[in-house]
Design a protein around this motif. Structure first.
Motif, PDB file in Angstrom:
ATOM      1  N   THR A 247       0.869  -1.252  -0.061  1.00 25.95           N
ATOM      2  CA  THR A 247      -0.158   0.061   0.239  1.00 25.95           C
ATOM      3  C   THR A 247       1.036   1.268  -0.068  1.00 25.95           C
ATOM      4  O   THR A 247       1.961   1.232   0.271  1.00 25.95           O
ATOM      5  CB  THR A 247      -0.858  -0.042   1.231  1.00 25.95           C
ATOM      6  N   VAL A 293      -7.282  -4.446   0.178  1.00 25.15           N
ATOM      7  CA  VAL A 293      -7.624  -5.127   1.363  1.00 25.15           C
ATOM      8  C   VAL A 293      -9.219  -5.440   1.526  1.00 25.15           C
ATOM      9  O   VAL A 293      -9.384  -6.543   2.397  1.00 25.15           O
ATOM     10  CB  VAL A 293      -6.976  -4.368   2.491  1.00 25.15           C
ATOM     11  N   THR A 294     -10.090  -4.501   1.192  1.00 31.19           N
ATOM     12  CA  THR A 294     -11.342  -5.231   1.213  1.00 31.19           C
ATOM     13  C   THR A 294     -11.807  -6.308   0.700  1.00 31.19           C
ATOM     14  O   THR A 294     -12.681  -7.090   1.145  1.00 31.19           O
ATOM     15  CB  THR A 294     -12.228  -3.901   0.615  1.00 31.19           C
ATOM     16  N   GLY A 370     -13.813   2.884   1.864  1.00 31.79           N
ATOM     17  CA  GLY A 370     -12.824   3.396   0.968  1.00 31.79           C
ATOM     18  C   GLY A 370     -12.547   4.903   0.986  1.00 31.79           C
ATOM     19  O   GLY A 370     -11.348   5.307   0.764  1.00 31.79           O
ATOM     20  N   GLU A 371     -13.522   5.554   1.441  1.00 33.58           N
ATOM     21  CA  GLU A 371     -13.413   7.092   1.222  1.00 33.58           C
ATOM     22  C   GLU A 371     -14.540   7.714   1.944  1.00 33.58           C
ATOM     23  O   GLU A 371     -15.553   7.006   1.883  1.00 33.58           O
ATOM     24  CB  GLU A 371     -13.212   7.618  -0.073  1.00 33.58           C
ATOM     25  N   THR A 395     -18.175   2.242   6.535  1.00 35.54           N
ATOM     26  CA  THR A 395     -17.127   1.618   7.208  1.00 35.54           C
ATOM     27  C   THR A 395     -15.931   2.135   7.143  1.00 35.54           C
ATOM     28  O   THR A 395     -15.334   2.252   6.055  1.00 35.54           O
ATOM     29  CB  THR A 395     -17.140   0.221   6.908  1.00 35.54           C
ATOM     30  N   TRP A 396     -15.099   2.927   8.266  1.00 33.65           N
ATOM     31  CA  TRP A 396     -14.083   3.293   8.127  1.00 33.65           C
ATOM     32  C   TRP A 396     -12.928   2.107   8.519  1.00 33.65           C
ATOM     33  O   TRP A 396     -12.949   1.744   9.492  1.00 33.65           O
ATOM     34  CB  TRP A 396     -13.769   4.539   9.062  1.00 33.65           C
ATOM     35  N   THR A 399      -5.856  -0.691   5.014  1.00 31.00           N
ATOM     36  CA  THR A 399      -4.931  -1.993   4.808  1.00 31.00           C
ATOM     37  C   THR A 399      -4.496  -2.384   6.114  1.00 31.00           C
ATOM     38  O   THR A 399      -4.176  -3.451   6.326  1.00 31.00           O
ATOM     39  CB  THR A 399      -3.864  -1.653   3.769  1.00 31.00           C
ATOM     40  N   GLU A 400      -3.975  -1.369   6.680  1.00 31.03           N
ATOM     41  CA  GLU A 400      -2.998  -1.684   7.985  1.00 31.03           C
ATOM     42  C   GLU A 400      -4.211  -2.186   9.051  1.00 31.03           C
ATOM     43  O   GLU A 400      -3.400  -2.814  10.130  1.00 31.03           O
ATOM     44  CB  GLU A 400      -2.315  -0.456   8.387  1.00 31.03           C
ATOM     45  N   THR A 482      -3.150   7.029  12.293  1.00 30.41           N
ATOM     46  CA  THR A 482      -3.914   6.511  10.937  1.00 30.41           C
ATOM     47  C   THR A 482      -3.641   7.389   9.650  1.00 30.41           C
ATOM     48  O   THR A 482      -3.635   6.775   8.612  1.00 30.41           O
ATOM     49  CB  THR A 482      -5.498   6.665  11.196  1.00 30.41           C
ATOM     50  N   ASP A 484      -5.219   9.850   8.992  1.00 33.15           N
ATOM     51  CA  ASP A 484      -6.518  10.629   8.566  1.00 33.15           C
ATOM     52  C   ASP A 484      -6.769  11.702   9.775  1.00 33.15           C
ATOM     53  O   ASP A 484      -6.671  11.566  10.799  1.00 33.15           O
ATOM     54  CB  ASP A 484      -7.950   9.567   8.581  1.00 33.15           C
ATOM     55  N   ILE A 496     -14.571  10.806   9.206  1.00 37.02           N
ATOM     56  CA  ILE A 496     -13.632  10.914   8.881  1.00 37.02           C
ATOM     57  C   ILE A 496     -13.336  12.132   7.541  1.00 37.02           C
ATOM     58  O   ILE A 496     -14.376  12.249   6.686  1.00 37.02           O
ATOM     59  CB  ILE A 496     -13.167   9.681   7.900  1.00 37.02           C
ATOM     60  N   ASN A 505      -6.604   9.690  -2.411  1.00 39.93           N
ATOM     61  CA  ASN A 505      -7.602   8.642  -2.431  1.00 39.93           C
ATOM     62  C   ASN A 505      -8.471   8.808  -3.855  1.00 39.93           C
ATOM     63  O   ASN A 505      -9.352   9.713  -3.905  1.00 39.93           O
ATOM     64  CB  ASN A 505      -8.564   8.866  -1.320  1.00 39.93           C
TER      65      ASN A 505
HETATM   66  O1  PRX Z   1      -8.467   7.765   4.332  1.00 35.51           O
HETATM   67  C1  PRX Z   1      -9.043   6.792   4.708  1.00 35.51           C
HETATM   68  C2  PRX Z   1     -10.047   6.176   3.630  1.00 35.51           C
HETATM   69  O2  PRX Z   1      -9.096   5.346   2.859  1.00 35.51           O
HETATM   70  C3  PRX Z   1      -7.910   4.986   3.708  1.00 35.51           C
HETATM   71  C4  PRX Z   1      -7.309   3.680   3.696  1.00 35.51           C
HETATM   72  O3  PRX Z   1      -7.273   3.208   2.416  1.00 35.51           O
HETATM   73  P1  PRX Z   1      -6.806   1.541   2.107  1.00 35.51           P
HETATM   74  O4  PRX Z   1      -5.814   1.345   3.025  1.00 35.51           O
HETATM   75  O5  PRX Z   1      -6.343   1.459   0.471  1.00 35.51           O
HETATM   76  O6  PRX Z   1      -8.150   0.944   2.359  1.00 35.51           O
HETATM   77  C5  PRX Z   1      -9.428   1.052   1.927  1.00 35.51           C
HETATM   78  C6  PRX Z   1     -10.273   0.232   2.348  1.00 35.51           C
HETATM   79  C7  PRX Z   1     -10.350   0.093   3.684  1.00 35.51           C
HETATM   80  C8  PRX Z   1      -7.995   5.677   4.938  1.00 35.51           C
HETATM   81  O7  PRX Z   1      -6.950   6.087   5.589  1.00 35.51           O
HETATM   82  N1  PRX Z   1     -11.078   5.641   4.020  1.00 35.51           N
HETATM   83  C9  PRX Z   1     -11.491   4.050   3.984  1.00 35.51           C
HETATM   84  N2  PRX Z   1     -12.774   3.974   4.557  1.00 35.51           N
HETATM   85  C10 PRX Z   1     -13.313   5.402   4.778  1.00 35.51           C
HETATM   86  C11 PRX Z   1     -12.098   6.297   4.312  1.00 35.51           C
HETATM   87  N3  PRX Z   1     -12.382   7.372   4.448  1.00 35.51           N
HETATM   88  C12 PRX Z   1     -13.728   8.044   4.902  1.00 35.51           C
HETATM   89  N4  PRX Z   1     -14.676   7.157   5.125  1.00 35.51           N
HETATM   90  C13 PRX Z   1     -14.599   5.739   5.041  1.00 35.51           C
HETATM   91  N5  PRX Z   1     -15.506   4.909   5.276  1.00 35.51           N
END
Ligand code: PRX
Length: 630
Positions: A247, A293-294, A370-371, A395-396, A399-400, A482, A484, A496, A505
């Motif tokens: 990632t 990761v999803t 994811g966002e 869902t927030w 990958t980590e 994180t 974020d 978030i 993103n």
């Molecule tokens: O900024 C947040 C955003 O995606 C980032 C993580 O990205 P990744 O490791 O590729 O994983 C994505 C799938 C879990 C985070 O640091 N993010 C993820 N989910 C959300 C989000 N931002 C806002 N709302 C969410 N539900």
């Protein structure tokens, strides 16, 4: 599996999980099959970034996903595969069938000399073989590294070399919509640069003409034809590496985030069951690719750990038309649908007419990941897809984090559009101020950190533990940071706000600005580049590149084409800049640092109020860039 049935129960469960974390996570872990139970639930030290869960215990991910369901659910469908082309037949695999395939492929891997701890790169499209390969690796203790099949050959070879994979598993080709992607050709280029690869297994998916290198390349079907369908699992120590997933971060090359066996398993299983409130017999459809990761946690592992039926969709939401997701929901009677806001926004722009002919009445829960999901998209999703009758779980996670950390619990947590709402049990979220202090109380905003371990968290960056410590545990000592930004409203609900570092993103894809700059700079037309994000209606964020050119580069459109091509070659098409502005100079401080803050403002369309520009070496540079902004 423990399940949360009411909002009061959530609060109770959360309280227990904070007051007695070890007892709480020990009880959750009871649901799973263990060879030997753990001696110690948790050992941890965030200063050194060392975390161990369920030490002394032994278990096997593949056994927990498959074997343990055979007694009661052998004939239940584990995986439904929906092809890219709706005219082709879909396929389903029962738990027994998937188990047999995985056992055979585990024996194939062993036959090729793959053993515990070896790294296996998987570069496959969204076909059941991807899940088979992942589960076979975890079955024998090999560490999989799935690389999203949209990455370029350079990205594949970088990832293979970083973790020294000895085997690569791929397919001849795949169609995404009406576009053919020649995966094996991409792989052939990658393998010119990867001395650690001994063998390459090729699944014949599209009967495409490809080159097979003698001695290295072997057909999946030849290996499977005579493979032994019986494989007795071995259980591995709890902290045995399970998989690596690369990632992007703000600096350097992508990191190989390392997850380990027992903690990830327990967390994936627990969060799948609870967040979606999964009920036995329901059909779950996660639209994410297994390369992210999803796809790992909520398409493959979480559902299978719970004996669920999981839909794997090979295609895109817009092929053959913009109703395809809803056709899949209708056809397979999907109960829980989990997708990304970018997909929702792209469909939203196509109108509501398409819903008239689709039966979405089986849907019970909707998810977003994811966002940040903007309110408009949330309401559109709620009205048109959920018919104002399905909770939306925003869902927030990352990958980590291995699994979801902040989210409503479907049917339990009162919702608020575009809020991820509350931390799940076991998750101790805090907001930090600029001085590194925890911010108390509600109605506030800060950087999101977690102050206590959870089982699903990453344990290291493969081969570079110091980088792991530096990246996540050094900004705020004693906390996992994180990356974020986040608001906490008067009700304690979390919203978030997005990354506070140089990570973009784009359509739910996580891309480091530095990575795109490195790719652009590799072309000899380019002297320097600076990449920033800007708000994009569909993608969430778009990529804006400012570049300065060498003397021999000419023709602006030609230069832009070359840049887009270079990024596609070095990273993949999803990282191509949306806007490329050719500038004479980049705004720099006297010490030579590019002032991205100003570029970000210009990319966002600001014409004044660019903040303090007095530290710039030459403030007139900014006016020139502003005048040419795209
Ligand atoms: O900024 C947040 C955003 O995606 C980032 C993580 O990205 P990744 O490791 O590729 O994983 C994505 C799938 C879990 C985070 O640091 N993010 C993820 N989910 C959300 C989000 N931002 C806002 N709302 C969410 N539900």
């Amino acid at each position: 599996m423990r399940q949360i049935s009411s909002f009061a129960k959530y609060h109770e469960e959360y309280k227990t999980s904070i007051e007695q974390p070890e007892a709480f996570w020990a009880e959750v872990a009871e649901y799973f099959a263990w060879g030997k139970k753990w001696d110690k639930v948790l050992e941890w030290n965030f200063t050194d970034a060392n975390v161990k869960w369920y030490s002394g215990g032994t278990t096997n991910m593949s056994e927990n996903c498959l074997d343990r369901h055979l007694e009661k659910h052998a004939n239940k469908v584990a995986l439904i595969w929906e092809p890219n082309d709706p005219k082709e037949a879909s396929k389903s695999l029962t738990y027994r069938q998937l188990h047999t395939e995985v056992c055979k492929f585990a024996n194939v891997l062993l036959g090729l000399g793959i053993k515990q701890g070896d790294r296996v790169c998987i570069y496959l499209p969204m076909i059941p073989e991807a899940a088979v390969a992942m589960l076979a690796c975890t079955r024998i203790g090999a560490i999989h590294s799935v690389v999203f099949a949209g990455f370029s050959s350079t990205s594949i070879s970088d990832r293979i070399n970083d973790s020294q994979c000895s085997l690569l598993i791929t397919a001849d080709a795949v169609y995404r919509g009406d576009k053919k992607i020649d995966l094996k050709k991409i792989v052939d280029d990658a393998l010119l640069l990867t001395p650690s690869i001994q063998k390459c297994i090729v699944f014949n998916h599209r009967n495409s003409a490809i080159d097979m290198k003698p001695g290295r390349d072997i057909w999946w079907s030849d290996l499977m034809a005579n493979a032994n369908p019986i494989h007795q699992v071995a259980r591995f120590e709890a902290e045995t590496p399970l998989f690596i997933l690369y990632t992007s971060g703000s600096t350097g090359k992508p990191k190989g985030v390392l997850h380990t066996t027992a903690g990830y398993m327990v967390y994936a299983g627990y969060t799948f069951k609870n967040v979606f409130n999964y009920q036995m017999g329901e059909v779950f459809f996660c639209t994410a690719d297994v390369g992210w990761v999803t796809g790992h946690t909520y398409l493959v592992y979480g559902p299978l750990l719970n004996g669920a039926t999981s839909v794997m969709f090979e295609g895109t939401p817009s092929y053959p038309d913009h109703g395809r997701f809803w056709d899949v929901v209708d056809k397979h009677k999907v109960n829980i649908f989990y997708t990304a806001p970018t997909a929702i926004r792209s469909l939203q722009s196509q109108g509501e007419e398409i819903f008239k002919t689709k039966d979405l009445s089986t849907l019970r829960v909707l998810g977003s990941v994811g966002e940040p999901i903007n309110e408009e998209a949330w309401h559109w999703y709620d009205k048109n897809v959920g018919k104002e009758n399905c909770p939306i779980v925003d869902t927030w996670w990352q990958t980590e984090t291995g699994g979801i950390l902040i989210s409503p619990i479907a049917g339990v947590t009162p919702l608020k559009p575009s809020f991820a709402t509350l931390p799940l049990p076991g998750i101790q979220t805090v907001l930090m101020d600029e001085k590194g202090n925890e911010i108390a109380g509600n109605g506030t905003e800060g950087n999101l950190c977690i102050k206590f371990p959870w089982p699903g968290m990453a344990r290291s960056v493969y081969g570079d533990h110091e980088r792991f410590r530096q990246t996540y545990f050094s900004t705020y000592l004693g906390y996992y940071f994180t990356g974020d930004g986040c608001k906490r409203d008067e009700d304690g609900y979390y919203r978030i706000t997005g990354r506070v570092d140089d990570v973009l993103n784009v359509s739910g894809h996580r891309i480091g600005t530095g990575e795109v700059e490195d790719a652009i700079n590799q072309h000899d037309y380019i002297i320097e580049s600076a990449v920033v994000g800007y708000p994009h209606d569909i993608k969430g964020q778009g990529i804006y590149a400012f570049v300065t050119l060498a003397g021999h580069a000419s023709g602006d459109e030609h230069v832009r084409d070359v840049i887009r091509k270079t990024v596609t070659e070095k990273i993949g098409p999803f990282a191509r800049p949306d806007k490329i502005q050719i500038v004479k100079h980049l705004p720099k401080t006297r010490s030579g640092k590019i002032m991205r803050r100003i570029l970000r403002k210009i990319a966002e369309g600001a014409t004044d109020n660019l903040g303090d520009t007095t530290t710039l070496l030459d403030p007139t540079v900014v006016d020139a860039i502003k005048a040419g902004a795209l």
